[in-house]
Design a protein around this motif. Structure first.
Motif, PDB file in Angstrom:
ATOM      1  N   ALA A   1      27.007  75.527  44.857  1.00 57.38           N
ATOM      2  CA  ALA A   1      27.807  74.522  44.156  1.00 57.38           C
ATOM      3  C   ALA A   1      28.063  73.378  45.127  1.00 57.38           C
TER       4      ALA A   1
ATOM      5  N   TYR B   1      24.827  71.390  41.395  1.00 59.47           N
ATOM      6  CA  TYR B   1      24.401  72.553  42.172  1.00 59.47           C
ATOM      7  C   TYR B   1      23.047  72.258  42.800  1.00 59.47           C
TER       8      TYR B   1
ATOM      9  N   ILE C   1      32.944  80.614  40.122  1.00 64.66           N
ATOM     10  CA  ILE C   1      31.502  80.634  40.347  1.00 64.66           C
ATOM     11  C   ILE C   1      31.114  82.072  40.674  1.00 64.66           C
TER      12      ILE C   1
END
Length: 323
Positions: free
Chosen positions: A279, A172, A139
């Motif tokens: 996330a 998310y 990420i």
């Protein structure tokens, strides 16, 4: 040095012999290994083998004396502070995998100017005599939340296949400036990369652009504040770099605090100037069976913004593994 006999583990099922040696003796060349197999110095369960033969758990591999340079140097002992920091990120762990809650601002992997990152810190979770845990996905540095880590190479391969096959659900949460219209839907907006290195960006592209790649995300407006700000639940249906950030910008609702996308609109006065993208949830098939669902609590800066805007996230569920 003497002959070793090593047993093939469950995690190494169906691995080719040359790949097994590459995993355990990464400095041994392919040519040298082929010679060892051809002359019968490498054997499996006492029989001769070729480098492309595949292994079965429980088999015994005869490893002849190898040059010292064929063996990887043992890693230096990890910094105790680094170990403490990576351990503090663990939300869930078992014999197969680890789920981390990465803070905003910490890079997942190294790069120019990056002196600390999760991949480096995973050395602190290496078991004695075992493999260093491996990242399964990434990420963004500025994004907070869940990172999936495999304890062994075999588990890493299974989980990576789950990401490629879209068997892993990713959710998310974001705070965006404005309110998208319609309030929920699918964003089907191809992307293209412009620039190079650290200055590169992803931009919305036309479908017939030579460099365009398909990118799809689903979104839902969970709550809004006077149509000036919205809380979105987002799921990337493809896995492009910065996909959710560019897709939110393409809706006319950039993510609050985004340092790269959205321009001035993403930086209104009165709010913490950090990316508000988190996330939140992973829902995945567990490598040993069943499914695992893990949820990450909001980072402090998003908690404060939720409080300012009157958004109520509710309690964070505990990790759940079902049969």
């Amino acid at each position: 040095m003497s002959v070793e006999h090593r047993v093939v583990t469950e995690d190494e099922a169906d691995l080719r012999i040359d790949r097994w040696f590459r995993r355990h003796y990464p400095n041994l060349t392919q040519g040298a290994l082929q010679k060892l197999c051809r002359t019968g110095q490498v054997r499996v369960d006492g029989g001769r083998v070729q480098t492309n033969d595949r292994l079965i758990p429980g088999q015994s591999i005869r490893v002849p004396p190898l040059p010292d340079q064929s063996r990887p140097a043992p890693p230096p002992p990890p910094d105790p502070l680094m170990v403490k920091k990576i351990q503090s990120m663990i939300l869930y762990q078992d014999e197969d995998l680890i789920v981390l809650n990465k803070p905003s601002g910490l890079a997942t992997q190294g790069g120019p100017g990056i002196t600390e990152h999760v991949d480096m810190m995973l050395e602190g979770l290496r078991p004695p005599g075992g493999d260093k845990p491996r990242l399964v996905h990434r990420i963004d540095r500025d994004t907070s939340g869940l990172l999936l880590v495999a304890r062994t190479p075999g588990v890493a391969a299974k989980l990576a296949a789950g990401f490629r096959g879209r068997d892993i659900g990713k959710t998310y949460w974001a705070v965006v400036v404005g309110r998208p219209q319609p309030a929920e839907g699918i964003i089907d907006q191809p992307l293209a990369k412009v620039g190079a290195g650290g200055a590169s960006m992803m931009v919305a592209a036309q479908r017939n652009d030579e460099d365009a790649v398909s990118a799809k995300s689903s979104y839902e407006t969970v709550d809004s504040a006077a149509r000036k700000f919205s809380w979105l639940s987002l799921s990337p249906l493809t896995g492009r770099t910065h996909q959710l950030r560019v897709h939110c910008e393409s809706l006319g609702t950039p993510i609050l605090g985004d340092p790269r996308y959205g321009g001035k609109a993403a930086h209104p006065d009165g709010f913490t100037d950090r990316l508000h993208l988190h996330a939140r949830e992973l829902d995945l098939p567990h490598p040993s069976g069943g499914r695992l669902k893990v949820t990450a609590p909001l980072p402090a800066h998003m908690q404060e913004t939720f409080r300012q805007l009157g958004f109520v996230p509710g309690p964070t569920p505990e990790p759940v593994r079902t049969p």
